[in-house]
Design a protein around this motif. Structure first.
Motif, PDB file in Angstrom:
ATOM      1  N   ILE A 116       0.855  -1.183   0.000  1.00  0.00           N
ATOM      2  CA  ILE A 116       0.000   0.000   0.000  1.00  0.00           C
ATOM      3  C   ILE A 116       0.891   1.233   0.000  1.00  0.00           C
ATOM      4  N   ALA A 117       0.536   2.241  -0.792  1.00  0.00           N
ATOM      5  CA  ALA A 117       1.258   3.514  -0.791  1.00  0.00           C
ATOM      6  C   ALA A 117       0.257   4.636  -0.563  1.00  0.00           C
ATOM      7  N   ILE A 118       0.452   5.377   0.527  1.00  0.00           N
ATOM      8  CA  ILE A 118      -0.442   6.477   0.895  1.00  0.00           C
ATOM      9  C   ILE A 118       0.340   7.772   0.787  1.00  0.00           C
ATOM     10  N   TYR A 119      -0.135   8.690  -0.036  1.00  0.00           N
ATOM     11  CA  TYR A 119       0.538   9.958  -0.258  1.00  0.00           C
ATOM     12  C   TYR A 119      -0.137  11.060   0.557  1.00  0.00           C
ATOM     13  N   ALA A 120       0.623  11.744   1.390  1.00  0.00           N
ATOM     14  CA  ALA A 120       0.119  12.895   2.139  1.00  0.00           C
ATOM     15  C   ALA A 120       0.320  14.138   1.272  1.00  0.00           C
ATOM     16  N   ASP A 121      -0.649  14.428   0.427  1.00  0.00           N
ATOM     17  CA  ASP A 121      -0.589  15.478  -0.594  1.00  0.00           C
ATOM     18  C   ASP A 121       0.295  15.045  -1.762  1.00  0.00           C
ATOM     19  N   MET A 122       0.070  15.685  -2.911  1.00  0.00           N
ATOM     20  CA  MET A 122       0.957  15.471  -4.054  1.00  0.00           C
ATOM     21  C   MET A 122       2.351  15.956  -3.672  1.00  0.00           C
ATOM     22  N   PRO A 123       3.378  15.186  -3.972  1.00  0.00           N
ATOM     23  CA  PRO A 123       4.739  15.562  -3.563  1.00  0.00           C
ATOM     24  C   PRO A 123       5.168  16.908  -4.131  1.00  0.00           C
ATOM     25  N   ARG A 124       5.800  17.710  -3.264  1.00  0.00           N
ATOM     26  CA  ARG A 124       6.385  18.980  -3.690  1.00  0.00           C
ATOM     27  C   ARG A 124       7.900  18.839  -3.808  1.00  0.00           C
ATOM     28  N   TYR A 125       8.355  17.627  -3.870  1.00  0.00           N
ATOM     29  CA  TYR A 125       9.784  17.328  -3.953  1.00  0.00           C
ATOM     30  C   TYR A 125       9.937  16.149  -4.900  1.00  0.00           C
ATOM     31  N   SER A 126      11.037  15.427  -4.833  1.00  0.00           N
ATOM     32  CA  SER A 126      11.339  14.408  -5.839  1.00  0.00           C
ATOM     33  C   SER A 126      10.849  13.017  -5.459  1.00  0.00           C
ATOM     34  N   ALA A 127       9.810  12.912  -4.701  1.00  0.00           N
ATOM     35  CA  ALA A 127       9.267  11.602  -4.349  1.00  0.00           C
ATOM     36  C   ALA A 127       8.680  10.929  -5.594  1.00  0.00           C
ATOM     37  N   PRO A 128       8.780   9.615  -5.660  1.00  0.00           N
ATOM     38  CA  PRO A 128       8.262   8.909  -6.847  1.00  0.00           C
ATOM     39  C   PRO A 128       6.737   8.914  -6.876  1.00  0.00           C
ATOM     40  N   LEU A 129       6.183   9.258  -8.019  1.00  0.00           N
ATOM     41  CA  LEU A 129       4.741   9.195  -8.195  1.00  0.00           C
ATOM     42  C   LEU A 129       4.336   7.761  -8.545  1.00  0.00           C
ATOM     43  N   PRO A 130       3.078   7.418  -8.340  1.00  0.00           N
ATOM     44  CA  PRO A 130       2.664   6.038  -8.628  1.00  0.00           C
ATOM     45  C   PRO A 130       2.863   5.664 -10.097  1.00  0.00           C
ATOM     46  N   ARG A 131       3.410   4.497 -10.316  1.00  0.00           N
ATOM     47  CA  ARG A 131       3.498   3.962 -11.670  1.00  0.00           C
ATOM     48  C   ARG A 131       2.113   3.474 -12.091  1.00  0.00           C
ATOM     49  N   PRO A 132       1.838   3.463 -13.399  1.00  0.00           N
ATOM     50  CA  PRO A 132       0.508   3.010 -13.845  1.00  0.00           C
ATOM     51  C   PRO A 132       0.122   1.641 -13.301  1.00  0.00           C
ATOM     52  N   GLU A 133       1.093   0.729 -13.243  1.00  0.00           N
ATOM     53  CA  GLU A 133       0.789  -0.618 -12.767  1.00  0.00           C
ATOM     54  C   GLU A 133       0.552  -0.669 -11.250  1.00  0.00           C
ATOM     55  N   ASN A 134       0.889   0.438 -10.545  1.00  0.00           N
ATOM     56  CA  ASN A 134       0.697   0.488  -9.095  1.00  0.00           C
ATOM     57  C   ASN A 134      -0.510   1.328  -8.678  1.00  0.00           C
ATOM     58  N   ARG A 135      -1.297   1.748  -9.646  1.00  0.00           N
ATOM     59  CA  ARG A 135      -2.416   2.631  -9.349  1.00  0.00           C
ATOM     60  C   ARG A 135      -3.378   2.014  -8.342  1.00  0.00           C
ATOM     61  N   SER A 136      -3.628   0.721  -8.448  1.00  0.00           N
ATOM     62  CA  SER A 136      -4.629   0.074  -7.597  1.00  0.00           C
ATOM     63  C   SER A 136      -4.235   0.040  -6.129  1.00  0.00           C
ATOM     64  N   LYS A 137      -2.960   0.260  -5.828  1.00  0.00           N
ATOM     65  CA  LYS A 137      -2.515   0.236  -4.425  1.00  0.00           C
ATOM     66  C   LYS A 137      -2.106   1.626  -3.928  1.00  0.00           C
ATOM     67  N   SER A 138      -2.371   2.652  -4.733  1.00  0.00           N
ATOM     68  CA  SER A 138      -1.914   4.016  -4.414  1.00  0.00           C
ATOM     69  C   SER A 138      -3.087   4.896  -4.022  1.00  0.00           C
ATOM     70  N   TYR A 139      -2.888   5.669  -2.942  1.00  0.00           N
ATOM     71  CA  TYR A 139      -3.956   6.496  -2.376  1.00  0.00           C
ATOM     72  C   TYR A 139      -3.407   7.884  -2.069  1.00  0.00           C
ATOM     73  N   LEU A 140      -4.219   8.894  -2.350  1.00  0.00           N
ATOM     74  CA  LEU A 140      -3.833  10.284  -2.087  1.00  0.00           C
ATOM     75  C   LEU A 140      -4.733  10.866  -1.004  1.00  0.00           C
ATOM     76  N   ILE A 141      -4.119  11.456   0.011  1.00  0.00           N
ATOM     77  CA  ILE A 141      -4.861  12.247   0.993  1.00  0.00           C
ATOM     78  C   ILE A 141      -4.596  13.708   0.656  1.00  0.00           C
ATOM     79  N   ALA A 142      -5.582  14.373   0.104  1.00  0.00           N
ATOM     80  CA  ALA A 142      -5.418  15.753  -0.372  1.00  0.00           C
ATOM     81  C   ALA A 142      -5.761  16.719   0.755  1.00  0.00           C
ATOM     82  N   PHE A 143      -4.743  17.185   1.449  1.00  0.00           N
ATOM     83  CA  PHE A 143      -4.935  18.119   2.552  1.00  0.00           C
ATOM     84  C   PHE A 143      -4.993  19.567   2.057  1.00  0.00           C
ATOM     85  N   GLU A 144      -3.946  19.997   1.373  1.00  0.00           N
ATOM     86  CA  GLU A 144      -3.807  21.411   1.017  1.00  0.00           C
ATOM     87  C   GLU A 144      -4.791  21.812  -0.070  1.00  0.00           C
ATOM     88  N   SER A 145      -5.302  23.030   0.035  1.00  0.00           N
ATOM     89  CA  SER A 145      -6.236  23.556  -0.956  1.00  0.00           C
ATOM     90  C   SER A 145      -5.480  24.015  -2.198  1.00  0.00           C
TER      91      SER A 145
END
Length: 351
Positions: free
Chosen positions: A61-90
């Motif tokens: 499972i990969a849980i993202y606390a907001d879209m990265p504002r740095y060089s963190a890896p974004l979900p690969r297409p094949e990993n979409r089903s296990k990737s979750y975004l918590i969108a805090f900032e407006s």
């Protein structure tokens, strides 16, 4: 245990976001929700670690606390089903959270944004990104008020001196109130936060550059007579006031209800609120003073302060009773960190 990754900015890596004993990174209990989420996942057999320890690509499972504002890896297409975004900032702070092409990288987006939640409810596409209601959350108190009416000053504000260019921003409204208050009610108003020592910089890009370069210390300071410095712990400060000016970073954003109003209520400080246009859908109107009732008047600040000064202790206590009743209600569970953690953990482990 199965590996789970929590993708978060470097300041909170090395599992610092889960360390409640760190009173700097976990100031005012701000990261309690992350600690609660880690515990909720552990009960389900998942070991949640920050992404520098558990890579999101190698985790179940990969849980993202907001879209990265740095060089963190974004979900690969094949990993979409296990990737979750918590969108805090407006969108005022982090526009990338709200770009559809970014949201589509995730199986689910947990968000406070009521319009997206309503839109999601009407979609018929089973493969579309899901949007799940997720508020800013807090450890809500159950006990009595820490300080009585007679031991409190009139009104305060706790906020950083920042600025953005956006038609819905309220940073300038905070500064406008401060300027008015220091000229007209200096004995009844005190404010706190980072950056006000250089009030003439008015936040914004120039202020940010100087701060990041470490040059602010060389700038001449010009705080007002109402400024009381930085705050290490908000709650003992807020407990010293009857009212708190709680302006969100932006107004008229449905569901955007942050810590500002909750910090105030938790400290027994009646909020003067301006922000989400549907605030009454989430928090009863007898728990706060709606600044919009004054905003369109000829002299809104003066009329607000006159109203606050004239309020008897009995009326102030009615607000307190309403706040405590709300905290103990089913409705408040939507903002309770422990209930939120169970909801998110259940969702991400049952997909």
């Amino acid at each position: 245990m199965k590996k789970a990754s929590y993708v978060i900015e470097p300041y909170y890596q090395r599992n610092a976001c889960f360390d409640l004993s760190d009173k700097v990174k976990n100031r005012d209990g701000a990261m309690y929700f992350a600690w609660a989420l880690r515990n909720a996942l552990a009960k389900r057999g998942y070991d949640l670690q920050t992404d520098d320890i558990h890579s999101p690509h190698d985790s179940e499972i990969a849980i993202y606390a907001d879209m990265p504002r740095y060089s963190a890896p974004l979900p690969r297409p094949e990993n979409r089903s296990k990737s979750y975004l918590i969108a805090f900032e407006s969108e005022l702070i982090l526009k990338s959270n709200w770009l559809p092409e970014n949201q589509q990288r995730f199986h689910t987006v947990f968000t406070w944004h009521d319009e997206l939640i309503a839109k999601n409810a009407s979609t018929k596409d089973p493969g579309a990104t899901k949007f799940v209601k997720s508020n800013f959350t807090f450890k809500l108190p159950k006990g009595p008020l820490p300080k009585p009416f007679s031991e409190r000053k009139l009104i305060t504000l706790i906020s950083g001196n920042k600025a953005v260019r956006h038609p819905l921003e309220l940073y300038s409204a905070r500064r406008d109130f401060i300027r008015w208050a220091e000229a007209h009610i200096p004995s009844d108003f005190e404010y706190y936060g980072i950056g006000w020592e250089w009030f003439y910089l008015r936040g914004g890009f120039f202020h940010k550059v100087l701060r990041k370069l470490g040059l602010l210390k060389y700038m001449p300071k010009s705080p007002s007579r109402c400024y009381r410095g930085k705050v290490v712990d908000k709650f003992p400060v807020l407990e010293g006031y009857r009212f708190s000016l709680c302006f969100e970073n932006g107004r008229d954003i449905p569901g955007y209800i942050t810590e500002k109003i909750f910090d105030s209520m938790i400290a027994g400080c009646v909020p003067v609120y301006w922000g989400a246009n549907n605030i009454a859908d989430h928090i009863p109107t007898d728990c706060f003073i709606d600044y919009r009732q004054f905003a369109s008047r000829p002299n809104p600040h003066r009329e607000l302060v006159d109203y606050l000064r004239a309020m008897p202790e009995s009326r102030w206590q009615e607000y307190q009773n309403a706040i405590r009743s709300y905290f103990n209600s089913e409705k408040a569970k939507a903002f309770d960190a422990d209930a939120w953690a169970e909801m998110v953990a259940s969702h991400v482990t049952s997909n």
